[in-house]
Design a protein around this motif. Structure first.
Motif, PDB file in Angstrom:
ATOM      1  N   LEU A  24       0.838  -1.187   0.000  1.00 16.62           N
ATOM      2  CA  LEU A  24       0.000   0.000   0.000  1.00 16.62           C
ATOM      3  C   LEU A  24       0.878   1.244   0.000  1.00 16.62           C
ATOM      4  CD1 LEU A  24      -2.895   1.135   0.317  1.00 16.62           C
ATOM      5  CD2 LEU A  24      -2.552   1.022   2.777  1.00 16.62           C
ATOM      6  N   THR A  25       0.627   2.157  -0.906  1.00 19.21           N
ATOM      7  CA  THR A  25       1.348   3.431  -0.965  1.00 19.21           C
ATOM      8  C   THR A  25       0.325   4.549  -1.189  1.00 19.21           C
ATOM      9  OG1 THR A  25       1.730   3.219  -3.349  1.00 19.21           O
ATOM     10  CG2 THR A  25       3.484   2.441  -1.896  1.00 19.21           C
ATOM     11  N   PRO A  26       0.607   5.750  -0.707  1.00 18.74           N
ATOM     12  CA  PRO A  26      -0.332   6.866  -0.898  1.00 18.74           C
ATOM     13  C   PRO A  26      -0.531   7.201  -2.374  1.00 18.74           C
ATOM     14  CG  PRO A  26       1.261   7.393   0.797  1.00 18.74           C
ATOM     15  CD  PRO A  26       1.732   6.136   0.122  1.00 18.74           C
ATOM     16  N   ASP A  27      -1.751   7.573  -2.714  1.00 20.98           N
ATOM     17  CA  ASP A  27      -2.103   7.983  -4.067  1.00 20.98           C
ATOM     18  C   ASP A  27      -1.633   9.422  -4.284  1.00 20.98           C
ATOM     19  OD1 ASP A  27      -3.393   8.894  -6.391  1.00 20.98           O
ATOM     20  OD2 ASP A  27      -5.208   7.754  -5.968  1.00 20.98           O
ATOM     21  N   PRO A  28      -0.786   9.665  -5.298  1.00 27.08           N
ATOM     22  CA  PRO A  28      -0.266  11.023  -5.510  1.00 27.08           C
ATOM     23  C   PRO A  28      -1.290  12.013  -6.071  1.00 27.08           C
ATOM     24  CG  PRO A  28       0.531   9.557  -7.226  1.00 27.08           C
ATOM     25  CD  PRO A  28      -0.208   8.700  -6.225  1.00 27.08           C
ATOM     26  N   ALA A  29      -2.489  11.554  -6.424  1.00 30.12           N
ATOM     27  CA  ALA A  29      -3.482  12.450  -7.027  1.00 30.12           C
ATOM     28  C   ALA A  29      -3.898  13.586  -6.094  1.00 30.12           C
ATOM     29  CB  ALA A  29      -4.713  11.660  -7.463  1.00 30.12           C
ATOM     30  N   GLY A  30      -3.741  13.414  -4.794  1.00 25.17           N
ATOM     31  CA  GLY A  30      -4.163  14.451  -3.857  1.00 25.17           C
ATOM     32  C   GLY A  30      -3.025  15.250  -3.264  1.00 25.17           C
ATOM     33  N   GLY A  40      -9.220  18.134   3.304  1.00 25.92           N
ATOM     34  CA  GLY A  40      -9.635  17.811   1.943  1.00 25.92           C
ATOM     35  C   GLY A  40      -9.008  16.565   1.354  1.00 25.92           C
ATOM     36  N   GLN A  41      -8.103  15.926   2.076  1.00 21.54           N
ATOM     37  CA  GLN A  41      -7.428  14.759   1.515  1.00 21.54           C
ATOM     38  C   GLN A  41      -8.334  13.536   1.595  1.00 21.54           C
ATOM     39  OE1 GLN A  41      -5.507  13.779  -0.693  1.00 21.54           O
ATOM     40  NE2 GLN A  41      -3.463  13.960   0.141  1.00 21.54           N
ATOM     41  N   PHE A  42      -8.378  12.768   0.509  1.00 22.62           N
ATOM     42  CA  PHE A  42      -9.202  11.578   0.425  1.00 22.62           C
ATOM     43  C   PHE A  42      -8.496  10.376   1.056  1.00 22.62           C
ATOM     44  CE2 PHE A  42      -6.786  12.305  -3.440  1.00 22.62           C
ATOM     45  CZ  PHE A  42      -6.049  11.133  -3.539  1.00 22.62           C
ATOM     46  N   ILE A  43      -9.253   9.328   1.358  1.00 21.05           N
ATOM     47  CA  ILE A  43      -8.674   8.096   1.881  1.00 21.05           C
ATOM     48  C   ILE A  43      -7.704   7.540   0.846  1.00 21.05           C
ATOM     49  CG2 ILE A  43      -9.204   5.691   2.484  1.00 21.05           C
ATOM     50  CD1 ILE A  43     -11.745   6.760   3.825  1.00 21.05           C
ATOM     51  N   GLY A  44      -6.503   7.236   1.290  1.00 22.65           N
ATOM     52  CA  GLY A  44      -5.460   6.727   0.405  1.00 22.65           C
ATOM     53  C   GLY A  44      -4.461   7.782  -0.014  1.00 22.65           C
ATOM     54  N   GLY A  45      -4.743   9.044   0.283  1.00 23.05           N
ATOM     55  CA  GLY A  45      -3.816  10.131  -0.037  1.00 23.05           C
ATOM     56  C   GLY A  45      -2.840  10.360   1.103  1.00 23.05           C
ATOM     57  N   ALA A  46      -1.692  10.917   0.806  1.00 27.24           N
ATOM     58  CA  ALA A  46      -0.675  11.203   1.823  1.00 27.24           C
ATOM     59  C   ALA A  46      -1.148  12.338   2.729  1.00 27.24           C
ATOM     60  CB  ALA A  46       0.645  11.580   1.160  1.00 27.24           C
ATOM     61  N   CYS A  47      -0.670  12.321   3.987  1.00 21.93           N
ATOM     62  CA  CYS A  47      -1.042  13.352   4.948  1.00 21.93           C
ATOM     63  C   CYS A  47       0.107  13.594   5.911  1.00 21.93           C
ATOM     64  CB  CYS A  47      -2.295  12.939   5.715  1.00 21.93           C
ATOM     65  SG  CYS A  47      -2.216  11.299   6.465  1.00 21.93           S
ATOM     66  N   SER A  49      -0.879  15.145   8.971  1.00 17.45           N
ATOM     67  CA  SER A  49      -1.603  15.028  10.237  1.00 17.45           C
ATOM     68  C   SER A  49      -3.057  14.708   9.902  1.00 17.45           C
ATOM     69  CB  SER A  49      -1.525  16.312  11.055  1.00 17.45           C
ATOM     70  OG  SER A  49      -2.396  17.292  10.527  1.00 17.45           O
ATOM     71  N   SER A  50      -3.817  14.320  10.919  1.00 16.08           N
ATOM     72  CA  SER A  50      -5.230  13.993  10.717  1.00 16.08           C
ATOM     73  C   SER A  50      -6.036  15.191  10.226  1.00 16.08           C
ATOM     74  CB  SER A  50      -5.821  13.421  12.003  1.00 16.08           C
ATOM     75  OG  SER A  50      -5.222  12.174  12.296  1.00 16.08           O
ATOM     76  N   ALA A  51      -5.553  16.401  10.472  1.00 16.57           N
ATOM     77  CA  ALA A  51      -6.241  17.602   9.998  1.00 16.57           C
ATOM     78  C   ALA A  51      -6.256  17.684   8.475  1.00 16.57           C
ATOM     79  CB  ALA A  51      -5.587  18.856  10.573  1.00 16.57           C
ATOM     80  N   ASP A  52      -5.360  16.970   7.790  1.00 16.56           N
ATOM     81  CA  ASP A  52      -5.352  16.944   6.326  1.00 16.56           C
ATOM     82  C   ASP A  52      -6.486  16.092   5.763  1.00 16.56           C
ATOM     83  OD1 ASP A  52      -3.024  18.460   6.299  1.00 16.56           O
ATOM     84  OD2 ASP A  52      -1.715  16.761   5.865  1.00 16.56           O
ATOM     85  N   CYS A  53      -6.943  15.101   6.514  1.00 14.98           N
ATOM     86  CA  CYS A  53      -7.824  14.043   6.015  1.00 14.98           C
ATOM     87  C   CYS A  53      -9.307  14.346   6.211  1.00 14.98           C
ATOM     88  CB  CYS A  53      -7.503  12.729   6.711  1.00 14.98           C
ATOM     89  SG  CYS A  53      -5.781  12.222   6.570  1.00 14.98           S
ATOM     90  N   ALA A  54     -10.096  14.116   5.165  1.00 16.65           N
ATOM     91  CA  ALA A  54     -11.549  14.236   5.280  1.00 16.65           C
ATOM     92  C   ALA A  54     -12.077  13.234   6.305  1.00 16.65           C
ATOM     93  CB  ALA A  54     -12.207  14.016   3.923  1.00 16.65           C
ATOM     94  N   SER A  55     -11.408  12.106   6.445  1.00 16.49           N
ATOM     95  CA  SER A  55     -11.814  11.066   7.392  1.00 16.49           C
ATOM     96  C   SER A  55     -11.354  11.367   8.824  1.00 16.49           C
ATOM     97  CB  SER A  55     -11.227   9.723   6.977  1.00 16.49           C
ATOM     98  OG  SER A  55      -9.804   9.747   7.083  1.00 16.49           O
ATOM     99  N   THR A  56     -10.546  12.380   9.007  1.00 15.51           N
ATOM    100  CA  THR A  56      -9.926  12.776  10.281  1.00 15.51           C
ATOM    101  C   THR A  56      -8.973  11.724  10.833  1.00 15.51           C
ATOM    102  OG1 THR A  56     -11.660  11.977  11.796  1.00 15.51           O
ATOM    103  CG2 THR A  56     -11.914  14.231  10.907  1.00 15.51           C
ATOM    104  N   SER A 154       5.744   8.762  -0.404  1.00 14.25           N
ATOM    105  CA  SER A 154       4.554   9.300   0.275  1.00 14.25           C
ATOM    106  C   SER A 154       4.022  10.561  -0.374  1.00 14.25           C
ATOM    107  CB  SER A 154       4.858   9.559   1.759  1.00 14.25           C
ATOM    108  OG  SER A 154       5.287   8.380   2.374  1.00 14.25           O
ATOM    109  N   GLY A 155       4.031  10.600  -1.694  1.00 14.35           N
ATOM    110  CA  GLY A 155       3.475  11.739  -2.412  1.00 14.35           C
ATOM    111  C   GLY A 155       4.415  12.908  -2.587  1.00 14.35           C
ATOM    112  N   LYS A 156       5.623  12.831  -2.034  1.00 12.76           N
ATOM    113  CA  LYS A 156       6.582  13.927  -2.203  1.00 12.76           C
ATOM    114  C   LYS A 156       7.142  13.900  -3.612  1.00 12.76           C
ATOM    115  CE  LYS A 156       8.684  12.424   1.484  1.00 12.76           C
ATOM    116  NZ  LYS A 156       9.637  12.214   2.560  1.00 12.76           N
ATOM    117  N   GLN A 157       7.522  15.055  -4.116  1.00  9.46           N
ATOM    118  CA  GLN A 157       7.973  15.205  -5.500  1.00  9.46           C
ATOM    119  C   GLN A 157       9.411  15.693  -5.569  1.00  9.46           C
ATOM    120  OE1 GLN A 157       5.030  17.786  -7.184  1.00  9.46           O
ATOM    121  NE2 GLN A 157       3.420  16.257  -7.024  1.00  9.46           N
ATOM    122  N   GLY A 158      10.227  15.302  -4.611  1.00 13.32           N
ATOM    123  CA  GLY A 158      11.641  15.665  -4.632  1.00 13.32           C
ATOM    124  C   GLY A 158      11.940  16.918  -3.826  1.00 13.32           C
TER     125      GLY A 158
END
Length: 165
Positions: A24-30, A40-47, A49-56, A154-158
């Motif tokens: 399992l790896t984070p989806d870079p789309a978010g 605003g981050q969807f389940i499966g997206g990198a974060c 902290s929990s404040a990033d996630c719509a799911s908390t 984890s979604g980082k781009q360098g």
């Protein structure tokens, strides 16, 4: 069903079940939702902290954060909600301007190192340029110090994030 056909189908089914599951790896789309604390981050997206996630729920996975559904925070190698969580204020400021990525307020660990350019910031601490980080890598698009070897995980781009103070 013929006995040899049944045996072949049974063997195939057992073989498929025995295959290792993909990691399992984070989806870079978010990526635009990483570290902004806007929920605003969807389940499966990198974060960060929990404040990033719509799911908390920002779950720990291989030393990084991934938004998870509550109740699924221990599945697929995740180690539970709470990655990066600490006292969080949405869009806090450092001095008179927003910190990189919308986080890094005066009460956050390492906030005194943001924008100093003296290499004093630790990995995962907020940064405005590579010069802030002891590792020499301020990761895009989130503005957080990263190990160079992990700059594309984890979604980082360098390395090379440039923010303003």
């Amino acid at each position: 069903m013929h006995r040899s056909t049944f045996s072949a189908v049974f063997f195939f089914a057992i073989s498929v079940l025995a295959l290792p599951s993909p990691q399992l790896t984070p989806d870079p789309a978010g990526n635009q939702n990483i570290g902004n604390g806007a929920g605003g981050q969807f389940i499966g997206g990198a974060c960060l902290s929990s404040a990033d996630c719509a799911s908390t729920c920002c779950a720990t996975l291989n030393g990084a954060g991934i938004c998870s559904g509550i109740g699924a925070q221990f599945q697929a190698g995740k180690q539970g909600c709470g990655f990066g969580d600490r006292a969080f204020t949405p869009n806090p400021v450092v001095g008179d301007a927003p910190a990189a990525g919308g986080a890094g307020g005066a009460g956050e660990a390492g906030s005194q190192n943001v924008g100093k350019g003296d290499g004093s910031q630790f990995i995962t601490g907020r940064c405005l340029s590579d010069a802030d980080c002891a590792s020499g890598c301020c990761a895009n698009p989130i503005g957080a110090c990263s190990a160079v070897a992990a700059a594309f995980e984890s979604g980082k781009q360098g390395c090379g994030f440039v923010g303003t103070a």
